[in-house]
Each structure stands twice: as C-alpha cells, then as structure tokens.
Design a protein around this motif. Structure first.
Motif, PDB file in Angstrom:
ATOM      1  N   ARG A  53       0.738  -1.229  -0.063  1.00 29.34           N
ATOM      2  CA  ARG A  53      -0.118  -0.317   0.200  1.00 29.34           C
ATOM      3  C   ARG A  53       0.643   1.311  -0.055  1.00 29.34           C
ATOM      4  O   ARG A  53       1.945   1.954   0.637  1.00 29.34           O
TER       5      ARG A  53
ATOM      6  N   THR B 140      -4.198   6.970  -2.101  1.00 26.46           N
ATOM      7  CA  THR B 140      -3.269   5.555  -1.780  1.00 26.46           C
ATOM      8  C   THR B 140      -3.924   4.440  -2.865  1.00 26.46           C
ATOM      9  O   THR B 140      -4.400   4.622  -3.993  1.00 26.46           O
TER      10      THR B 140
ATOM     11  N   ARG C 157       0.958   4.981  -0.783  1.00 24.31           N
ATOM     12  CA  ARG C 157       0.880   6.722  -0.118  1.00 24.31           C
ATOM     13  C   ARG C 157       1.322   8.273  -0.705  1.00 24.31           C
ATOM     14  O   ARG C 157       2.433   8.108  -0.138  1.00 24.31           O
TER      15      ARG C 157
END
Length: 327
Positions: free
Chosen positions: A233, A260, A235
C-alpha cells in the motif's frame, strides 16, 4: 504417551435432520498445540465434547492418549482435562478449596493433595490469593485457577475451549505463556478459539472446520499461502503523484480519497526491491509504504466466505441446544 495423542476417523454427528459433523478426520501429534477454527455452528464444540467423552458420536473411530474412546472411556477420562469457555470454579470457595475439591475427585491422598495444591498455586501465581473466595478474583485469576484445577489430575491431553474469552490483553498473554509451558512439559493441547491471532501465535497446526467438514489443515504459514491478497500500500502527497503512480503500476487499485494505491505482490525482499526501483525510476514521491500479507482472517473469510460466519454470530442447529457461537 503414544506419538499420536488424538486420532479421529470418520466422525459423524447429527441432531435430527441437521448434520453437525460429516466424516471428520483429525490427527494430533503428542506434545503439540492443535487449534480448531471455524465459523459459528461449524461443529467445533461438538467435536470437543465427543473427544472428551461428554457426548457420543453417531459413527467414527476415536483414540485419545492411546485409548479407544468407545471401549475405554474411563481410561480416556483419566488421561484428559477439559477447560470450558466459562470458568468452572466455585465462587463461594477459596482458590485453595477449589483445588482441594478437585484433588478429592481425583482420589488423591491428603499429602498428595497438599503437595499438588502448593505446586499449582505457585505455578499459576495464586499463592497470595489462595485463601480468598473466588468471587473476589479478577477474570484472569479465575481463568488461571480454572486451568490449575484441570491440571490437578496431571492430564496428558487438555481440551481448551476458548480459554481466553473475555480476558484483557495482558491476561491473555499470561495464559498463552502458561499454555506454552504445559506443552514444553509434554502435554498435548487441543484448542478452540474465536481469536485468530491466538491460533496464529500458539498452534503448531491449525484445522479449519466448516459445516462439519475440514476445509483446510496445516501450519499457520501453510494456510496463509492458500489465499491470494498480498499487496503493498503506497500513500502519495497529492493526486498528481497518485495519477503518475497509477500509470507506472496499472494493475494497482487506487483510492482517491486516501491518496493510496494498492499494488499486488507478496511483499518478499526481491519484489519490494523491484517496486522501489520502479518508484525511483519514475521519480515518484511516496509518503508512506505498508506491506500486507494474507493472515488467518483472510484464510478464514476466503475458505468459509459467508457473512453469517463472522465471530459472534450464534446459529444453533434445529433441536440442538448446544451453543456453538464462535466456538
């Protein structure tokens, strides 16, 4: 103690037209922790009750601690201990009196009872509370006393049905440590729990039960490899960076509100190095990076997959009064 502590072949159990166990096979090596997981009403507590001689199966063969359950139930009972979801302690007695009562039930002599009481009170850190009535104990102290009472008869196999339900995180970890110590002493633990983290931390092997059948069995890591879902993930500081990242990683899943992008991947060192190289080559600015690998929750949901299976939902079989709950 044989090398196999529990062996069950072809267990069947029905209540009327409702099939609770449908040909269940289980093998638990001695001196290990075996965790049985499953959704509500899957048959976990029924399994424990059969193995612990509390109810009979409709069909199947079972050996516990080397004894045939149908032919030698008394020998099985002498070799096992059972700690249920709720503490089976007498709250009007003191901790010491509860242990003394169990010693009498096990036909221990007075000197043997006193020796065992002292040993277990020390082991479970209950010496200072030994002569207080149990009603004044905390939840964690009650669970420790409950487990201590199970050990009065020095069982070879212990069935723990949700042993840490309702405990705070510190008390739960204390119980985990005590369970590990029992296994180091050679005891075999058969565990059911609604806390998947508990099974992940404790169990040598885990079996997932669904609708009375085993749908998966193995170590925690083996089960986690059964399902996809690993990702990284990322961001980003603004939408422009997120747009560029989406072009660099077209197979990613973006969230504009959170800024994200989830990039599929197992999170291995090589994969991470390749991902970081691609970020550097594209001059992308990343504010945060997190790696997610499948856990037992993912395995549970992938292999059972029904919303009503969420822990906490209660579903009883028709005509079946046993509360399976999240057992």
């Amino acid at each position: 103690m044989p090398t196999t502590a529990i062996s069950a072949i072809g267990l069947h159990k029905s209540y009327g037209d409702s099939v609770v166990l449908d040909g269940l096979d289980i093998e638990v090596p001695a001196g290990t922790i075996f965790a049985l997981l499953g959704p509500n009403g899957a048959g976990k507590t029924t399994t424990v009750h059969i193995l612990a001689t509390l109810i009979s199966a409709d069909a199947g063969e079972v050996r516990v601690a080397g004894h045939d359950l149908s032919r030698e139930p008394d020998r099985v009972r002498a070799a096992i201990g059972v700690t249920g979801q709720y503490s089976a302690v007498d709250q009007l007695l003191t901790g010491r009196e509860n242990l003394r009562m169990m010693g009498r039930l096990h036909h221990l002599s007075a000197p043997a009872r006193r020796c065992r009481e002292a040993e277990l009170l020390e082991r479970f850190d209950l010496v200072d509370a030994a002569d207080r009535i149990v009603a004044a104990y905390s939840g964690g102290m009650r669970r420790r006393l409950d487990l201590a009472m199970t050990l009065v008869g020095s069982p070879q196999v212990i069935f723990l049905d949700e042993p840490t339900t309702g405990l705070d995180p510190r008390s739960r970890r204390t119980m985990w440590q005590m369970i590990r110590e029992l296994v180091r002493d050679g005891v075999t633990i058969f565990l059911t729990t609604q806390y998947l983290e508990e099974a992940d931390r404790l169990a040598d092997r885990i079996a997932l039960l669904d609708r009375g059948r085993l749908v998966a069995e193995g170590t925690s890591e083996q089960l986690k490899r059964l399902v996809p879902g690993g990702h990284v993930r990322l961001r980003f500081p603004d939408v422009e960076e997120l747009d560029l990242a989406t072009r660099v990683f077209p197979d990613g899943s973006r969230d504009d509100e959170a800024l994200t992008l989830q990039v599929p991947g197992g999170g291995g060192v090589r994969e991470l190095r390749a991902l970081l190289d691609r970020l550097a080559d594209a001059s992308l600015e990343v504010e945060e990076l997190a790696v997610h690998t499948p856990d037992l929750d993912d395995v549970f949901l992938a292999l059972t997959g029904r919303p009503e299976n969420a822990p906490g939902h209660t579903e009883n079989a028709p005509g079946h009064t046993e509360k399976e709950g999240a057992r």
